[in-house]
Design an enzyme around this catalytic site. Structure first.
Site, PDB file in Angstrom:
ATOM      1  N   TYR A 142       0.860  -1.181   0.000  1.00  0.00           N
ATOM      2  CA  TYR A 142       0.000   0.000   0.000  1.00  0.00           C
ATOM      3  C   TYR A 142       0.896   1.231   0.000  1.00  0.00           C
ATOM      4  O   TYR A 142       1.843   1.316   0.776  1.00  0.00           O
ATOM      5  CB  TYR A 142      -0.894   0.003   1.243  1.00  0.00           C
ATOM      6  CG  TYR A 142      -1.797   1.207   1.364  1.00  0.00           C
ATOM      7  CD1 TYR A 142      -2.868   1.393   0.480  1.00  0.00           C
ATOM      8  CD2 TYR A 142      -1.595   2.167   2.356  1.00  0.00           C
ATOM      9  CE1 TYR A 142      -3.708   2.493   0.595  1.00  0.00           C
ATOM     10  CE2 TYR A 142      -2.439   3.269   2.483  1.00  0.00           C
ATOM     11  CZ  TYR A 142      -3.492   3.431   1.600  1.00  0.00           C
ATOM     12  OH  TYR A 142      -4.323   4.516   1.716  1.00  0.00           O
ATOM     13  N   ASP A 235       9.279   2.834   0.084  1.00  0.00           N
ATOM     14  CA  ASP A 235       8.210   3.501   0.819  1.00  0.00           C
ATOM     15  C   ASP A 235       8.339   3.091   2.287  1.00  0.00           C
ATOM     16  O   ASP A 235       7.938   2.003   2.687  1.00  0.00           O
ATOM     17  CB  ASP A 235       6.842   3.092   0.246  1.00  0.00           C
ATOM     18  CG  ASP A 235       5.696   3.808   0.964  1.00  0.00           C
ATOM     19  OD1 ASP A 235       5.972   4.560   1.927  1.00  0.00           O
ATOM     20  OD2 ASP A 235       4.539   3.609   0.559  1.00  0.00           O
ATOM     21  N   LYS A 263       4.057   9.082   9.059  1.00  0.00           N
ATOM     22  CA  LYS A 263       3.702   8.498  10.369  1.00  0.00           C
ATOM     23  C   LYS A 263       4.582   8.981  11.534  1.00  0.00           C
ATOM     24  O   LYS A 263       4.376  10.096  12.010  1.00  0.00           O
ATOM     25  CB  LYS A 263       3.614   6.987  10.242  1.00  0.00           C
ATOM     26  CG  LYS A 263       2.463   6.595   9.282  1.00  0.00           C
ATOM     27  CD  LYS A 263       2.110   5.132   9.281  1.00  0.00           C
ATOM     28  CE  LYS A 263       0.806   4.897   8.538  1.00  0.00           C
ATOM     29  NZ  LYS A 263       0.945   4.459   7.150  1.00  0.00           N
TER      30      LYS A 263
HETATM   31  C1  LIG Z   1       0.268   4.860   5.800  1.00  0.00           C
HETATM   32  C2  LIG Z   1       1.026   4.588   4.575  1.00  0.00           C
HETATM   33  C3  LIG Z   1       0.938   5.420   3.444  1.00  0.00           C
HETATM   34  C4  LIG Z   1      -0.060   6.537   3.355  1.00  0.00           C
HETATM   35  O1  LIG Z   1       0.146   7.522   4.304  1.00  0.00           O
HETATM   36  P1  LIG Z   1      -1.086   8.512   4.671  1.00  0.00           P
HETATM   37  O2  LIG Z   1      -0.462   9.476   5.616  1.00  0.00           O
HETATM   38  O3  LIG Z   1      -2.131   7.643   5.277  1.00  0.00           O
HETATM   39  O4  LIG Z   1      -1.526   9.130   3.407  1.00  0.00           O
HETATM   40  C5  LIG Z   1       1.779   5.175   2.370  1.00  0.00           C
HETATM   41  N1  LIG Z   1       2.648   4.152   2.393  1.00  0.00           N
HETATM   42  C6  LIG Z   1       2.750   3.323   3.444  1.00  0.00           C
HETATM   43  C7  LIG Z   1       3.763   2.229   3.416  1.00  0.00           C
HETATM   44  C8  LIG Z   1       1.935   3.496   4.559  1.00  0.00           C
HETATM   45  O5  LIG Z   1       2.017   2.647   5.579  1.00  0.00           O
END
Ligand SMILES: *Cc1c(COP(=O)(O)O)cnc(C)c1O
Length: 423
Positions: A142, A235, A263
């Site tokens: 994701y 990511d 995060k």
């Molecule tokens: C949470 C997450 C996102 C998206 O971040 P948001 O702040 O919710 O838009 C993208 N990549 C990874 C790996 C994530 O865990």
């Protein structure tokens, strides 16, 4: 009727599905969410005054536990001098400098307001830099809700991507290729058939439960990207400052060209960032031709919360202790599973973990989708009823904060033991 249930009914009148992010709805665990009244350290308290041990921590962001007093003080102090300027401030430099110190692969970094923005911008940059269009991702990873990422690949590699959200056009979907996680042969085939701008991966996947990539797989991705002038993007929105201070890249010792963060970085305030080699980052506006902007990006409050958080988690023994307490939970689960001969296991890295209801090796999305989801739903609801809050989906990872104590874990393991006996 409980207060939370009443609030959920009220919320559904004004907010689609009653929530501002879908997993919160508890749809996949067949219940209704509790509404949080307050949170402190490792605990959440709901509107019915029920207390929960929180194993999510705002999806990993609250690594120091909720309402950490130093972070709260820093936010209060900073906010007195203004909330947002839409003009440069010193805290932006301090945080950018700190990120480049912790992540040797990052020379320059741009702040945004969410992980979604970070990944969207990173692939635009990769496309602008390489002058190629297609991107490769992995099934089950994701990367936020940008159009290009909401793609499920067709069965064959010759099939172009098919969107798995309505509203994503087929012309966008055809530029995204998705292949199974940890499958280097599929990557090689995709490279042969397509001109790829970038490969984006969660080096430890946290959005299909918790799945490690194989070391040799990541190292081969690095080599393939070098050979084919493809930008390698890690990511680390979830794993950054979470599986280790320096993220998964510090554990695997593989340097990506670009990294996305979020995060933990914001200390609980909305944040994202993307950074990497100067020669790539210099292509962003105003230096280069790849446009990217944000009204509230780099605001002083988020920067202050991030700086304080990073400084606290940079303390020497911080991750050693966090790793140990997390492993205490996962080891405990593995022992219970073994002693009772049930198909359940757990794994962790730093302050992030996964619990699996299968006896298969955990290597890709299929390992999770073929696990016993019904068992998970039962487990989740039993734990919740006993004041223990795990993620409300079999496809999400779990998180421990540095405020979690051995007694919290012991109490959790005792409830797990009880659940196992009842099964
Ligand atoms: C949470 C997450 C996102 C998206 O971040 P948001 O702040 O919710 O838009 C993208 N990549 C990874 C790996 C994530 O865990």
């Amino acid at each position: 009727m409980s207060n939370s249930k009443k609030l959920f009914l009220e919320a559904k009148k004004y907010i689609p599905g009653g929530v501002n992010s879908p997993v919160r709805s508890f749809k996949s665990v067949k219940g209704h969410p509790f509404f949080v009244k307050k949170a402190k350290n490792q605990y959440l308290y709901d509107e019915d005054n029920k207390k929960y041990i929180d194993y999510i921590g705002s999806w990993g962001a609250q690594i120091l536990g909720h309402a950490n007093k130093d972070v709260v003080n820093e936010i209060s102090k900073t906010i007195k001098n203004g909330i947002t300027f839409g003009a440069p401030c010193k805290n932006e430099i301090l945080l950018a400098k700190k990120i480049t110190k912790i992540y040797p692969s990052i020379d320059k970094v741009r702040m945004v307001n969410s992980g979604t923005e970070a990944t969207m911008s990173a692939i635009r940059l990769a496309r602008g830099y390489t002058k190629k269009n297609k991107i490769l991702k992995f099934d089950g990873c994701y990367h936020g809700h940008g159009d290009s990422f909401l793609i499920k690949a067709g069965s064959g590699l010759s099939t172009f991507g098919v969107p798995n959200s309505h509203g994503v056009t087929t012309s966008i979907a055809k530029d995204t290729i998705s292949v199974p996680f940890n499958d280097i042969e599929k990557v090689k085939q995709a490279i042969k058939k397509n001109k790829l701008a970038c490969i984006i991966i969660e080096p430890i996947a946290g959005n299909m439960n918790f799945i490690r990539s194989n070391i040799s797989f990541l190292k081969q991705l690095r080599i393939l990207c070098n050979e084919n002038k493809i930008v390698l993007i890690f990511d680390e929105v979830m794993t950054g400052f979470r599986v280790a201070l320096g993220g998964a890249q510090s554990i695997y010792k593989v340097k990506p060209d670009l990294t996305t963060l979020g995060k933990v970085l914001g200390g609980g305030l909305p944040v994202g960032a993307f950074g990497g080699k100067s020669k790539i980052m210099n292509h962003i506006s105003p230096l280069g031709e790849v446009y990217q902007a944000g009204t509230l990006s780099g605001n002083p409050i988020t920067m202050a919360a991030g700086l304080k958080t990073l400084s606290l988690i940079s303390e020497k023994t911080y991750f050693k202790r966090l790793t140990k307490i997390t492993k205490y939970l996962t080891d405990g689960i593995n022992i219970i599973a073994r002693e009772n001969k049930i198909n359940m296991s757990a794994d962790s890295e730093g302050g992030m973990f996964g619990i699996f209801f299968t006896n298969q090796k955990i290597k890709d999305y299929n390992s999770i989708s073929r696990s016993n989801i019904k068992k998970f739903v039962d487990f989740f609801n039993y734990m919740l009823a006993n004041g223990i809050y795990f993620a409300p989906s079999a496809y999400e990872a779990g998180f421990i904060s540095s405020k979690h104590l051995k007694k919290d874990i012991d109490m959790t393991l005792k409830v797990i033991q009880k659940w196992v006996k009842n099964n």
